[in-house]
Scaffold this motif. Structure first.
Motif, PDB file in Angstrom:
ATOM      1  N   THR A 187       0.901  -1.358  -0.023  1.00  0.00           N
ATOM      2  CA  THR A 187       0.148  -0.018   0.030  1.00  0.00           C
ATOM      3  C   THR A 187       0.736   1.192  -0.042  1.00  0.00           C
ATOM      4  O   THR A 187       0.585   2.076  -0.713  1.00  0.00           O
ATOM      5  N   LEU A 188       1.960   1.133   0.830  1.00  0.00           N
ATOM      6  CA  LEU A 188       2.992   2.321   0.734  1.00  0.00           C
ATOM      7  C   LEU A 188       3.530   2.517  -0.652  1.00  0.00           C
ATOM      8  O   LEU A 188       3.851   3.686  -0.988  1.00  0.00           O
ATOM      9  N   SER A 189       3.858   1.516  -1.397  1.00  0.00           N
ATOM     10  CA  SER A 189       4.372   1.657  -2.514  1.00  0.00           C
ATOM     11  C   SER A 189       3.444   2.321  -3.558  1.00  0.00           C
ATOM     12  O   SER A 189       3.664   2.966  -4.370  1.00  0.00           O
ATOM     13  N   ASP A 190       2.165   1.824  -3.377  1.00  0.00           N
ATOM     14  CA  ASP A 190       0.936   2.194  -4.425  1.00  0.00           C
ATOM     15  C   ASP A 190       0.858   3.762  -3.876  1.00  0.00           C
ATOM     16  O   ASP A 190       0.563   4.719  -5.057  1.00  0.00           O
ATOM     17  N   ASN A 191       0.940   4.071  -2.921  1.00  0.00           N
ATOM     18  CA  ASN A 191       0.773   5.634  -2.274  1.00  0.00           C
ATOM     19  C   ASN A 191       1.737   6.481  -3.155  1.00  0.00           C
ATOM     20  O   ASN A 191       1.575   7.648  -3.552  1.00  0.00           O
ATOM     21  N   ILE A 192       3.140   5.794  -3.006  1.00  0.00           N
ATOM     22  CA  ILE A 192       4.301   6.652  -3.638  1.00  0.00           C
ATOM     23  C   ILE A 192       3.980   6.612  -5.045  1.00  0.00           C
ATOM     24  O   ILE A 192       4.206   7.723  -5.716  1.00  0.00           O
ATOM     25  N   ALA A 193       3.447   5.892  -5.805  1.00  0.00           N
ATOM     26  CA  ALA A 193       3.317   5.744  -7.161  1.00  0.00           C
ATOM     27  C   ALA A 193       2.274   6.873  -7.733  1.00  0.00           C
ATOM     28  O   ALA A 193       2.484   7.390  -8.577  1.00  0.00           O
ATOM     29  N   TRP A 194       1.011   6.873  -6.847  1.00  0.00           N
ATOM     30  CA  TRP A 194       0.004   7.558  -7.006  1.00  0.00           C
ATOM     31  C   TRP A 194       0.620   8.989  -6.894  1.00  0.00           C
ATOM     32  O   TRP A 194       0.118   9.916  -7.616  1.00  0.00           O
ATOM     33  N   ALA A 195       1.217   9.519  -5.932  1.00  0.00           N
ATOM     34  CA  ALA A 195       1.686  10.768  -5.565  1.00  0.00           C
ATOM     35  C   ALA A 195       2.687  11.358  -6.803  1.00  0.00           C
ATOM     36  O   ALA A 195       2.530  12.163  -7.295  1.00  0.00           O
ATOM     37  N   MET A 196       3.434  10.191  -7.079  1.00  0.00           N
ATOM     38  CA  MET A 196       4.347  10.748  -8.307  1.00  0.00           C
ATOM     39  C   MET A 196       3.468  10.781  -9.474  1.00  0.00           C
ATOM     40  O   MET A 196       3.882  11.779 -10.490  1.00  0.00           O
ATOM     41  N   TRP A 197       2.466  10.015  -9.850  1.00  0.00           N
ATOM     42  CA  TRP A 197       1.734  10.186 -11.270  1.00  0.00           C
ATOM     43  C   TRP A 197       0.981  11.451 -11.159  1.00  0.00           C
ATOM     44  O   TRP A 197       0.986  12.069 -12.167  1.00  0.00           O
ATOM     45  N   VAL A 198       0.321  11.843  -9.943  1.00  0.00           N
ATOM     46  CA  VAL A 198      -0.479  13.071  -9.939  1.00  0.00           C
ATOM     47  C   VAL A 198       0.481  14.230 -10.212  1.00  0.00           C
ATOM     48  O   VAL A 198       0.014  15.180 -11.046  1.00  0.00           O
ATOM     49  N   ASP A 199       1.780  14.299  -9.596  1.00  0.00           N
ATOM     50  CA  ASP A 199       2.420  15.565  -9.827  1.00  0.00           C
ATOM     51  C   ASP A 199       3.099  15.532 -11.196  1.00  0.00           C
ATOM     52  O   ASP A 199       3.263  16.432 -11.854  1.00  0.00           O
ATOM     53  N   TYR A 200       3.236  14.207 -11.924  1.00  0.00           N
ATOM     54  CA  TYR A 200       3.641  14.142 -13.190  1.00  0.00           C
ATOM     55  C   TYR A 200       2.670  14.688 -14.308  1.00  0.00           C
ATOM     56  O   TYR A 200       3.003  15.347 -15.099  1.00  0.00           O
ATOM     57  N   CYS A 201       1.302  14.151 -13.887  1.00  0.00           N
ATOM     58  CA  CYS A 201       0.226  14.652 -14.773  1.00  0.00           C
ATOM     59  C   CYS A 201       0.037  16.402 -14.828  1.00  0.00           C
ATOM     60  O   CYS A 201      -0.254  17.047 -15.736  1.00  0.00           O
TER      61      CYS A 201
END
Length: 421
Positions: free
Chosen positions: A396-410
């Motif tokens: 879940t922590l890994s998923d949260n990192i990926a989502w935060a990264m994706w939002v900033d990228y978009c």
């Protein structure tokens, strides 16, 4: 009859005593003559042959120091400044001493040449006009001296975010709790025929080496000596189960990046499976979802340890050979080479074999990490359910990192549209 027997016994005793006295006299005379010959030798000094050999050794070392501009690097795989520093450390800490016939410089040069060029004993013997026994004895002696520097030049990762992550917007704040990377590498091994089968894996007969490093390409932990056929995760479990300071340190809430051969679990995050991972797979392509973006940046950061393995084996060719040494010595060779890598990166950060020029030089003294009380204790057994729950938490922590990264990228590149494909 009895009188004749007594006479015979007495004569035998006399003969034995005379023989013993003669034997002792011969020993005394031989000892005196040798002492006289030694005194004459000392008075006369070394023979012409000895003088010629010594001149040859001095000239050989002089050529290494003052030959071509790259003579020192080519012969001992480090520049002269780093070598002088190493000699000073060995002498000042009494790790190596000048013997009557062999200086610390010669001891180190011979060993570094063997490590750097997988030189055979007979080659080094001819270079320095020494016996093979002498070369072997000092090689092992220097290896142990180098390993004594482990506490000074190979410290486990500290409970803090590396500056290489803090200063890179692609990594920070997403990997702010990352303290390093772990991976394994295989080193060729030479073993008795009865052990070959145990060490034979997909890369031949090797020892499997677990390593941890920081983004500045310094090794922080090495566990060598495992069979080449051993599973990577099994070796990691061994490193975690060892008591400190011999085990791999993992701090509460911090983690290492590892490849897909390791599971995501407390203290370790691996990439998404079934998603493009290697940098070359992303070449010319833009990420289509959070998983691809996560794997792209993850691979970029974790490539540091693959780079440091390449640098290590490029500098020390003995790691790419099958060394004809007892296996415990082969294990020591791996450890000594990684310590020397850290030493060179620390005292000579502009070394041409290092790809980065900025290395923290404040590593000379031995210190204890201040936050060791936050270490995760992997020696405590967990039930299957507890293990599953803890792994799910870290996924879940890994998923949260990926989502935060994706939002900033978009937000930056896709006008805030975070739709995934």
């Amino acid at each position: 009859m009895d009188g004749d027997g007594d006479c015979t016994d007495e004569q035998s005793v006399v003969n034995v005593v005379q023989g013993a006295a003669l034997y002792v006299l011969v020993i005394i005379i031989t000892f005196i003559r040798r002492m006289q010959a030694r005194r004459k030798s000392i008075r006369r000094g070394p023979s012409e042959e000895k003088k010629r050999q010594e001149r040859s050794r001095i000239e050989h070392i002089e050529r290494i120091y003052n030959g071509f501009s790259d003579s020192c690097v080519n012969y001992i795989r480090m520049r002269s400044g780093a070598f002088v520093k190493l000699v000073s450390i060995m002498r000042n800490n009494m790790l190596l001493k000048d013997s009557r016939n062999i200086s610390v410089e010669e001891q180190l040069i011979k060993t570094l040449n063997i490590l750097g060029h997988k030189s055979k004993n007979r080659i080094v013997r001819s270079h320095f006009i020494r016996s093979g026994k002498t070369v072997s004895r000092y090689f092992n002696k220097v290896l142990q001296a180098i390993i004594c520097l482990r506490g000074r030049y190979m410290r486990q990762a500290i409970n803090d975010t590396p500056q290489e992550i803090v200063n890179n917007q692609l990594y920070y704040p997403y990997f702010k709790d990352c303290i390093g990377m772990i991976d394994e590498t295989h080193v060729d091994a030479m073993l008795p025929i009865n052990l070959v089968a145990r060490f034979r894996g997909r890369k031949g007969v090797t020892q499997n080496v677990l390593a941890a490093c920081t983004p500045d390409k310094l090794f922080t932990y090495i566990l060598a000596g495992w069979e080449g056929s051993a599973n990577d995760f099994r070796i990691l479990q061994d490193a975690l189960s060892r008591p400190q300071p011999h085990g791999l340190k993992v701090y509460d809430g911090k983690y290492y990046l590892c490849d897909a051969g390791y599971p995501t679990m407390p203290g370790f995050i691996s990439p998404y499976c079934g998603v493009r991972y290697h940098l070359k797979e992303h070449s010319g392509k833009t990420p289509k979802n959070r998983r691809e973006l996560f794997n792209l940046r993850y691979s970029s950061l974790r490539s540091k340890i693959e780079s440091v393995f390449g640098t290590l084996k490029n500098r020390f060719k003995i790691l790419c050979a099958k060394p004809h040494y007892p296996f415990p010595t082969q294990v020591d060779i791996v450890l000594a080479c990684t310590i020397l890598h850290n030493f060179i990166a620390t005292v000579d950060p502009s070394d041409e074999l290092l790809s980065e020029s900025e290395i923290d030089e404040d590593i000379d003294g031995e210190v204890t990490n201040e936050n060791d009380n936050n270490l995760v204790d992997f020696t405590q057994t967990q039930t299957q359910r507890e293990q599953t729950e803890s792994r799910n938490e870290w996924k879940t922590l890994s998923d949260n990192i990926a989502w935060a990264m994706w939002v900033d990228y978009c937000d930056k590149y896709n006008h805030g549209v975070s739709t995934e494909t």
